[in-house]
Design an enzyme around this catalytic site. Structure first.
Site, PDB file in Angstrom:
ATOM      1  N   ARG A 228      59.899  27.151  22.850  1.00  0.00           N
ATOM      2  CA  ARG A 228      58.843  26.956  23.829  1.00  0.00           C
ATOM      3  C   ARG A 228      58.205  25.586  23.684  1.00  0.00           C
ATOM      4  O   ARG A 228      58.201  24.793  24.613  1.00  0.00           O
ATOM      5  CB  ARG A 228      57.790  28.071  23.663  1.00  0.00           C
ATOM      6  CG  ARG A 228      56.716  28.079  24.726  1.00  0.00           C
ATOM      7  CD  ARG A 228      55.685  29.164  24.514  1.00  0.00           C
ATOM      8  NE  ARG A 228      54.816  28.917  23.369  1.00  0.00           N
ATOM      9  CZ  ARG A 228      53.685  29.567  23.129  1.00  0.00           C
ATOM     10  NH1 ARG A 228      53.298  30.538  23.944  1.00  0.00           N
ATOM     11  NH2 ARG A 228      52.950  29.292  22.066  1.00  0.00           N
TER      12      ARG A 228
ATOM     13  N   TYR B 263      42.150  50.038  51.343  1.00  0.00           N
ATOM     14  CA  TYR B 263      43.222  49.348  52.064  1.00  0.00           C
ATOM     15  C   TYR B 263      44.523  50.144  52.003  1.00  0.00           C
ATOM     16  O   TYR B 263      44.888  50.678  50.950  1.00  0.00           O
ATOM     17  CB  TYR B 263      43.498  47.982  51.433  1.00  0.00           C
ATOM     18  CG  TYR B 263      42.507  46.905  51.800  1.00  0.00           C
ATOM     19  CD1 TYR B 263      42.343  46.512  53.120  1.00  0.00           C
ATOM     20  CD2 TYR B 263      41.774  46.266  50.812  1.00  0.00           C
ATOM     21  CE1 TYR B 263      41.440  45.492  53.438  1.00  0.00           C
ATOM     22  CE2 TYR B 263      40.881  45.252  51.122  1.00  0.00           C
ATOM     23  CZ  TYR B 263      40.714  44.869  52.446  1.00  0.00           C
ATOM     24  OH  TYR B 263      39.841  43.873  52.755  1.00  0.00           O
TER      25      TYR B 263
ATOM     26  N   MET C 240      39.421  42.788  46.508  1.00  0.00           N
ATOM     27  CA  MET C 240      39.052  41.548  45.813  1.00  0.00           C
ATOM     28  C   MET C 240      37.700  41.674  45.106  1.00  0.00           C
ATOM     29  O   MET C 240      37.531  41.238  43.974  1.00  0.00           O
ATOM     30  CB  MET C 240      39.004  40.379  46.802  1.00  0.00           C
ATOM     31  CG  MET C 240      38.817  39.030  46.131  1.00  0.00           C
ATOM     32  SD  MET C 240      38.611  37.691  47.312  1.00  0.00           S
ATOM     33  CE  MET C 240      40.208  37.653  48.098  1.00  0.00           C
TER      34      MET C 240
ATOM     35  N   LYS D 122      41.113  28.689  23.163  1.00  0.00           N
ATOM     36  CA  LYS D 122      41.645  28.169  24.433  1.00  0.00           C
ATOM     37  C   LYS D 122      41.265  29.100  25.582  1.00  0.00           C
ATOM     38  O   LYS D 122      40.859  30.250  25.338  1.00  0.00           O
ATOM     39  CB  LYS D 122      43.166  28.039  24.313  1.00  0.00           C
ATOM     40  CG  LYS D 122      43.862  29.348  23.968  1.00  0.00           C
ATOM     41  CD  LYS D 122      45.221  29.133  23.341  1.00  0.00           C
ATOM     42  CE  LYS D 122      45.908  30.470  23.120  1.00  0.00           C
ATOM     43  NZ  LYS D 122      47.166  30.330  22.374  1.00  0.00           N
TER      44      LYS D 122
HETATM   45  C1  LIG Z   1      47.229  31.209  21.412  1.00  0.00           C
HETATM   46  C2  LIG Z   1      47.825  30.751  20.143  1.00  0.00           C
HETATM   47  C3  LIG Z   1      47.347  31.231  18.913  1.00  0.00           C
HETATM   48  C4  LIG Z   1      46.390  32.403  18.825  1.00  0.00           C
HETATM   49  O1  LIG Z   1      47.156  33.564  19.085  1.00  0.00           O
HETATM   50  P1  LIG Z   1      46.585  35.042  18.999  1.00  0.00           P
HETATM   51  O2  LIG Z   1      47.793  35.891  19.195  1.00  0.00           O
HETATM   52  O3  LIG Z   1      45.617  35.190  20.123  1.00  0.00           O
HETATM   53  O4  LIG Z   1      45.950  35.222  17.683  1.00  0.00           O
HETATM   54  C5  LIG Z   1      47.840  30.651  17.755  1.00  0.00           C
HETATM   55  N1  LIG Z   1      48.777  29.673  17.807  1.00  0.00           N
HETATM   56  C6  LIG Z   1      49.278  29.213  18.966  1.00  0.00           C
HETATM   57  C7  LIG Z   1      50.311  28.157  18.940  1.00  0.00           C
HETATM   58  C8  LIG Z   1      48.838  29.740  20.165  1.00  0.00           C
HETATM   59  O5  LIG Z   1      49.359  29.302  21.321  1.00  0.00           O
END
Ligand SMILES: *Cc1c(COP(=O)(O)O)cnc(C)c1O
Length: 360
Positions: free
Chosen positions: A127, A254, A302, A34
């Site tokens: 969640r 800055y 930036m 992802k």
């Molecule tokens: C992102 C995610 C993973 C992978 O998690 P890592 O800690 O990066 O290995 C697995 N399962 C779910 C539901 C996730 O959201």
């Protein structure tokens, strides 16, 4: 103009997948890709993992799944955040597997004709996923086996698997595991056989009790905590584009937050918080020249970063500076920035010249 380079070592990525695959024993080792494969680039990352034998991938959204499908049409692709409405048909047509996270999603998926899917359960993280009290009601529904006719995987996610403090975190993982056992046993009683998955990288490291049939590894593939044996995958280097001598008392950046305590040399690098160098590194982060530390001087801008190279007499325009790599891990930079490796990787952005070191 000389520019920073982000190098992704696909060989190291593949070796990390293979190491996690050995660690997870008989379980299948799937990859979480992802957020553009944690900023590393979903197409080259997924292609390299697929070539190494990885068959199942997890993304967050339908868009990510469709992108991945165009790269790997034969891979099993799971959509963690699920699908609703018109997305169901798009997913179904491409053979993408939604993780169904609520009773209404299950009903909707079933009403449209069902198909390969996963079911996510909430075992205590509060969640995402079906809550235990809704599961009780669901199990009474005679339409459930039909709606979930394409069910391949029942999964849940651990809240504290990467927490190295034993005690409470360990208790939490054990409680979630017990809940997962109970809930999946209840589902087994009314549904055809399915696979089970509880572990991400943290759960994979925790041990066999957490592996079940499939582990979903993300951060460990990309070289991050809590997979301590991970090889470095991400390397970020930048040339110095300007260098100047300043007097004692002169200000840098800055807000003029940094003042020279002695006659100093200040080098400027062409990257900033727009490229994922968090502004919290202002006046506190460290970068490396030939393995030796050079402190960030002044606020991160930036598009620019200023560093104190007074103690690096050889540093000059075009000298290469390491920001992430073997000397400073993603996690070390994250700690300095007050965040986690995941956030550093996913904020790297799109401006870097990217180089992919091939898997073999
Ligand atoms: C992102 C995610 C993973 C992978 O998690 P890592 O800690 O990066 O290995 C697995 N399962 C779910 C539901 C996730 O959201």
């Amino acid at each position: 103009m000389a520019a920073p380079v982000l190098t992704i070592d696909l060989g190291a990525l593949v070796r990390n997948w293979q190491a996690l695959d050995r660690l997870s024993g008989d379980a299948e080792t799937a990859a979480a890709v992802k957020a553009d494969a944690y900023g590393c680039g979903i197409a080259p990352v997924a292609q390299a993992l697929s070539n190494a034998g990885c068959q199942s991938f997890f993304v967050a959204t339908l868009d990510e799944a469709a992108t991945l499908h165009s790269v790997l049409p034969d891979a099993r692709i799971f959509i963690l955040n699920g699908v609703t409405g018109e997305e169901c048909q798009v997913a179904r047509n491409l053979g993408l597997r939604p993780c169904l996270n609520a009773p209404h999603q299950i009903a909707e998926w079933g009403a449209g004709g069902g198909g390969p899917c996963a079911l996510q359960l909430d075992t205590g993280m509060s969640r995402l996923g079906v809550e235990p009290r809704d599961l009780d009601k669901m199990l009474q529904n005679p339409a459930l086996p039909t709606a979930l006719g394409g069910l391949e995987l029942v999964m849940s996610h651990l809240a504290c698997a990467d927490d190295t403090n034993a005690g409470e975190a360990a208790d939490m993982s054990a409680r979630q595991r017990a809940a997962f056992e109970t809930l999946t046993a209840a589902l087994s009683a009314v549904l055809p056989p399915f696979k089970r998955s509880l572990a991400a990288t943290g759960g994979t490291v925790l041990g066999r009790d957490y592996h079940y049939d499939l582990v979903r590894c993300g951060i460990g593939l990309y070289g991050g905590t809590p997979f301590a044996e991970a090889e470095t995958v991400v390397h970020l280097t930048s040339p110095i584009i300007q260098i100047r001598d300043i007097e004692e008392g002169d200000a840098v950046g800055y807000g003029a937050t940094w003042r020279a305590q002695r006659p100093s040399r200040i080098a400027t690098l062409p990257l900033g918080y727009g490229d994922g160098l968090h502004r919290t590194l202002s006046d506190s982060g460290t970068v490396y020249i030939n393995g030796q530390p050079a402190p960030v001087a002044g606020r991160v801008s930036m598009d620019l970063l200023t560093i104190d190279v007074t103690d690096h007499p050889d540093a000059d325009k075009d000298t290469q500076v390491e920001i992430i790599g073997k000397t400073q891990s993603v996690d070390a930079l994250a700690t300095a920035a007050g965040t986690i490796g995941y956030e550093i990787l996913t904020s790297l952005g799109t401006r870097y010249e990217r180089r992919y070191k091939n898997a073999s």
